[in-house]
Design an enzyme around this catalytic site. Sequence first.
Site, PDB file in Angstrom:
ATOM      1  N   TYR A 157      13.113 -21.566 -44.417  1.00  0.00           N
ATOM      2  CA  TYR A 157      14.336 -21.593 -44.008  1.00  0.00           C
ATOM      3  C   TYR A 157      15.402 -20.792 -45.006  1.00  0.00           C
ATOM      4  CZ  TYR A 157      18.666 -24.073 -44.389  1.00  0.00           C
ATOM      5  OH  TYR A 157      20.140 -24.464 -44.237  1.00  0.00           O
ATOM      6  N   LYS A 161      18.220 -18.250 -43.691  1.00  0.00           N
ATOM      7  CA  LYS A 161      19.533 -18.253 -44.026  1.00  0.00           C
ATOM      8  C   LYS A 161      20.268 -16.801 -44.792  1.00  0.00           C
ATOM      9  CE  LYS A 161      21.954 -20.982 -43.392  1.00  0.00           C
ATOM     10  NZ  LYS A 161      22.833 -21.287 -41.919  1.00  0.00           N
TER      11      LYS A 161
END
Length: 298
Positions: A157, A161
């Site tokens: 994740y 990002k």
Amino acid sequence: MKQTILVTGASSGFGRLMANALAASGHTVYASMRDLGGKNASQIAEVAVYAKAHEVDLRTIELDVQSEASAQSAIDAIVAEHGRLDVLIHNAGHMVWGPSEAFSPDDLAHLYDVNVLGAQRVNRAALPSMRKEGKGLVVWIGSSSAAGGVPPMLGPYFAAKAGMDALAVCYARELAPWGIETSIVVPGAFTKGTNHFAHAGSPSDKARAAEYDAALPAGFADDMLAALAKTVPDDADPASVADAVVNVVNAPFGKRPFRVVVDPASDGAAVSYAVIDRVRSEFLHRIGFAGLKHPRVP
């Protein structure tokens, strides 16, 4: 000034908070989400009830960031209705939790498809209209993880990002000559008040994940999540992220901040980004393109 705004990933969490707050501020807001005919069908009535009760111009629109056709259809519908799109807010994203090695390449591809390629699809649908108008604002909802504290179990994740943040920075320079502004709003780890952790995905390689579970101290993942939660003050309010977005949108042209960090946990991202953005700004001076730091005046 009333503006026409699209918020992606607005079925819940930060996205819904932003949509509500922007509508309350007097704008026409499209809360976009996927599967309005199925999973999110109830959102149509829910948003309509909210809009009527609060007397705001808040609408739902179908938009799946994993589909070029869906993105284009949504943008076309908004432009046909209003003649333009003033503000695009990239909020759609997905979180995962687990040991990085246990995520297959396909797992990571799916994560990048939502968090990075999704924004690219929407940009390609929306930016031609903005460039034609010679003005606009693109807001990216980032993550403090790209420059702040990086606890284990969130690697894929965080990587996605960080990829989105890099894309946002490059777009800012490329859109400046068109009079289009960029702001990156960076939330910290809000462990309460959103569904990010509750709806987090898990690795598909369960056997590999089990190997980590067996080798790490008992309760390692739960303890890590609890430790992360402890860094967040009890009064941390996810609505502060929505407020930051409203402030950016309502600021006059040329006065909008390039980056706003909203991090009650103080994981260091505010300091790191200040340095990173300064280095990048100085590099533009060095190569003779300092003018790209600011959008062309319409």
